[in-house]
Design a protein around this motif. Structure first.
Motif, PDB file in Angstrom:
ATOM      1  N   SER A   1     -75.782  30.992  16.531  1.00 17.04           N
ATOM      2  CA  SER A   1     -75.506  29.728  16.240  1.00 17.04           C
ATOM      3  C   SER A   1     -74.792  29.370  17.695  1.00 17.04           C
ATOM      4  O   SER A   1     -74.051  29.890  18.177  1.00 17.04           O
ATOM      5  N   SER A   2     -75.350  27.888  17.960  1.00 14.64           N
ATOM      6  CA  SER A   2     -74.877  27.384  19.155  1.00 14.64           C
ATOM      7  C   SER A   2     -73.306  26.944  19.038  1.00 14.64           C
ATOM      8  O   SER A   2     -72.935  26.478  19.999  1.00 14.64           O
ATOM      9  N   ASP A   3     -72.990  26.829  17.790  1.00 15.22           N
ATOM     10  CA  ASP A   3     -71.612  26.384  17.521  1.00 15.22           C
ATOM     11  C   ASP A   3     -70.715  27.368  17.689  1.00 15.22           C
ATOM     12  O   ASP A   3     -69.598  26.953  17.689  1.00 15.22           O
ATOM     13  N   VAL A   4     -70.922  28.516  17.778  1.00 16.48           N
ATOM     14  CA  VAL A   4     -69.993  29.580  17.985  1.00 16.48           C
ATOM     15  C   VAL A   4     -70.224  30.251  19.435  1.00 16.48           C
ATOM     16  O   VAL A   4     -71.378  30.724  19.858  1.00 16.48           O
ATOM     17  N   ASP A   5     -69.065  30.815  20.167  1.00 18.59           N
ATOM     18  CA  ASP A   5     -69.036  31.331  21.291  1.00 18.59           C
ATOM     19  C   ASP A   5     -69.497  32.830  21.011  1.00 18.59           C
ATOM     20  O   ASP A   5     -69.151  33.230  19.998  1.00 18.59           O
TER      21      ASP A   5
ATOM     22  N   SER B   1     -79.494  27.475  12.997  1.00 19.42           N
ATOM     23  CA  SER B   1     -79.661  25.912  12.432  1.00 19.42           C
ATOM     24  C   SER B   1     -81.180  25.922  11.770  1.00 19.42           C
ATOM     25  O   SER B   1     -81.491  25.195  10.787  1.00 19.42           O
TER      26      SER B   1
ATOM     27  N   THR C   1     -60.432  24.600  20.866  1.00 19.84           N
ATOM     28  CA  THR C   1     -60.501  25.890  20.466  1.00 19.84           C
ATOM     29  C   THR C   1     -59.449  26.585  20.363  1.00 19.84           C
ATOM     30  O   THR C   1     -58.592  26.292  21.244  1.00 19.84           O
TER      31      THR C   1
ATOM     32  N   GLU D   1     -62.783  30.397  18.199  1.00 20.96           N
ATOM     33  CA  GLU D   1     -62.998  29.768  16.812  1.00 20.96           C
ATOM     34  C   GLU D   1     -62.484  28.432  17.028  1.00 20.96           C
ATOM     35  O   GLU D   1     -61.455  28.163  17.698  1.00 20.96           O
ATOM     36  N   PRO D   2     -63.128  27.163  16.524  1.00 22.11           N
ATOM     37  CA  PRO D   2     -62.848  25.787  16.494  1.00 22.11           C
ATOM     38  C   PRO D   2     -61.408  25.743  15.935  1.00 22.11           C
ATOM     39  O   PRO D   2     -61.028  26.240  14.839  1.00 22.11           O
TER      40      PRO D   2
END
Length: 465
Positions: A186-190, A162, A3, A37-38
């Motif tokens: 969303s679990s993919d974003v902090d 999701s 990240t 962000e990734p």
């Protein structure tokens, strides 16, 4: 996954690698926050570039505008003519509409009834309503109250983006509603739900899903204490339509305005009325802002304002009393208090009516707004009427902007205002002498239009000199 740390402005969407107390883009203080962000690996970029070049021949080619089929963008009626008016004729397939408003204003009720109307009009398709704020039982209770119980209206209660995307992809509804976008995460974003990073990521996921499924999507959005949409400013750029649902808590009138609309005008306004069993549209709101009494009363005057493509009558009431305070009181409702102070000074200087040492109370009927400059002449007429104790005829209206020199200035779209006044039975109108454009030349045949150029002439025409 690696990240990278970025800093995002919640007001304008600016992002950068360094924190600032003041946003370098919009100049707001305290709006820059940290988010993660990734990061995309460099070899991933190379692989993606080579794959893109290898499959470039499979990509869709540009299409001439003359070959695009307009029938593919047919609009879906919402069941409310006022809602369709604001949207430009209905919902466009694949469009994303954000409906923002204060808590308890009626956003969820409006969209739930819209979902029921669309499901009844299309019995062979389904409508998905995803609630992140209420349980299924709570939504079912509200649906029973507003008569929105239909078999093809599907409910879901989740706060996971999701799950919402999966439900839309599997069901492929004709209409999807998310209530509200600030509660979905969303679990993919902090970040916490409702934060800048979460709102931007969730909205991007929902917009991409709606576009791929060609499904219209309605999003409920919260607002901050200053009335703006909560979350980053990029939220308004991601969606196609942004609507503001407004209204006073003391009245049942609700107004829906389009702030942004890629498929229609942004100067339309829809009128709704909060009733016991839900929300009802008001196709002709002209009678809401007039008192029902036909007996002439001093201290009142009617004017006509322009709201979108509509001309609405506004009744202004004024009360003048002797002041017992060192500083006279100025109490207003629906009128700009600074405008009242200016008009009081102009009335003293050019109308020979001294109200500087009096208490002034100026208000409108049913929460109407008389903040347009074209309402100046009616406000002055109401103040002069209560001082002279002379009532104006109920079939007389006044429209005009008053300058500091005592001149009555032209107002836009005067013909539209006069036509609406004639339709409601007004027979006399006091208007500026010099009209603002050449198109304002048509005067209703059954109306007596008195043109004035100064405040003194206007008071004389109204019998208040």
């Amino acid at each position: 996954m690696a990240t990278t740390t970025q800093f995002l402005c919640s007001e304008c969407g600016w992002s950068g690698p360094k924190w600032y107390g003041r946003c370098p883009e919009c100049g707001q203080w305290g709006t820059v926050t940290e988010f993660h962000e990734p990061a995309i690996a460099s070899n991933g970029r190379r692989r993606g570039a080579s794959r893109a070049s290898a499959t470039s021949h499979d990509r869709p080619q540009p299409t001439p505008v003359t070959d695009v089929d307009l029938h593919q963008s047919h609009r879906i009626p919402t069941g409310f003519h006022e809602f369709d008016r604001v949207l430009g004729g209905g919902l466009v397939p694949g469009s994303v509409v954000l409906v923002a408003g204060e808590p308890g204003i009626g956003k969820s009720t409006l969209l739930l009834e819209t979902a029921a109307s669309v499901s009844r009009a299309q019995p062979n398709s389904t409508v998905l309503y995803v609630s992140g704020e209420e349980s299924l039982a709570q939504v079912r209770m509200r649906a029973s109250r507003v008569d929105a119980v239909t078999p093809n209206l599907l409910l879901s209660s989740t706060t996971d983006a999701s799950d919402a995307v999966a439900a839309m992809s599997s069901i492929r509804p004709s209409l999807a509603i998310i209530d509200s976008v600030q509660t979905i995460s969303s679990s993919d974003v902090d970040g916490v739900p409702g934060g800048s990073a979460q709102v931007r990521a969730v909205t991007s996921m929902l917009v991409e899903t709606a576009k791929s499924l060609d499904c219209p999507l309605l999003l409920v959005g919260h607002v901050t204490k200053d009335g703006s949409v909560a979350g980053p400013r990029t939220l308004e750029h991601l969606v196609d339509v942004v609507c503001q649902f407004e209204g006073e808590s003391q009245t049942a009138l609700r107004l829906l305005r389009a702030v942004k609309n890629r498929f229609g005008p942004t100067d339309e306004v829809g009128c709704f009325d909060m009733v016991g069993d839900g929300i009802a549209e008001v196709s002709d709101p002209t009678g809401l802002f007039l008192s029902p009494s036909d007996v002439p009363t001093d201290g009142t005057c009617v004017t006509f304002t322009i709201d979108g493509h509509r001309s609405l009558p506004i009744e202004i009431q004024a009360l003048v009393t002797a002041s017992v305070l060192p500083t006279p009181r100025r109490a207003t409702n629906g009128v700009d208090p600074n405008r009242i102070a200016m008009l009081t000074a102009v009335l003293y200087r050019h109308g020979r009516i001294n109200l500087l040492d009096r208490d002034l109370y100026v208000s409108t009927i049913a929460g109407g707004s008389a903040k347009e400059p074209a309402c100046d002449l009616a406000i002055v007429a109401a103040l002069a009427s209560t001082v002279r104790e002379r009532a104006l005829d109920r079939t007389t209206c006044a429209m005009g902007e008053i300058s500091l020199t005592g001149q009555v200035r032209p107002v836009p779209r005067l013909t539209h205002r006069l036509s609406e006044a004639a339709r409601l039975g007004f027979t006399t109108a006091v208007v500026p002498r010099h009209r603002s454009s050449s198109s304002d030349t048509r005067i209703p045949a059954d109306m007596n239009v008195i043109e004035v150029s100064t405040l003194a002439e206007a008071l004389s025409a109204l019998g208040l000199d």
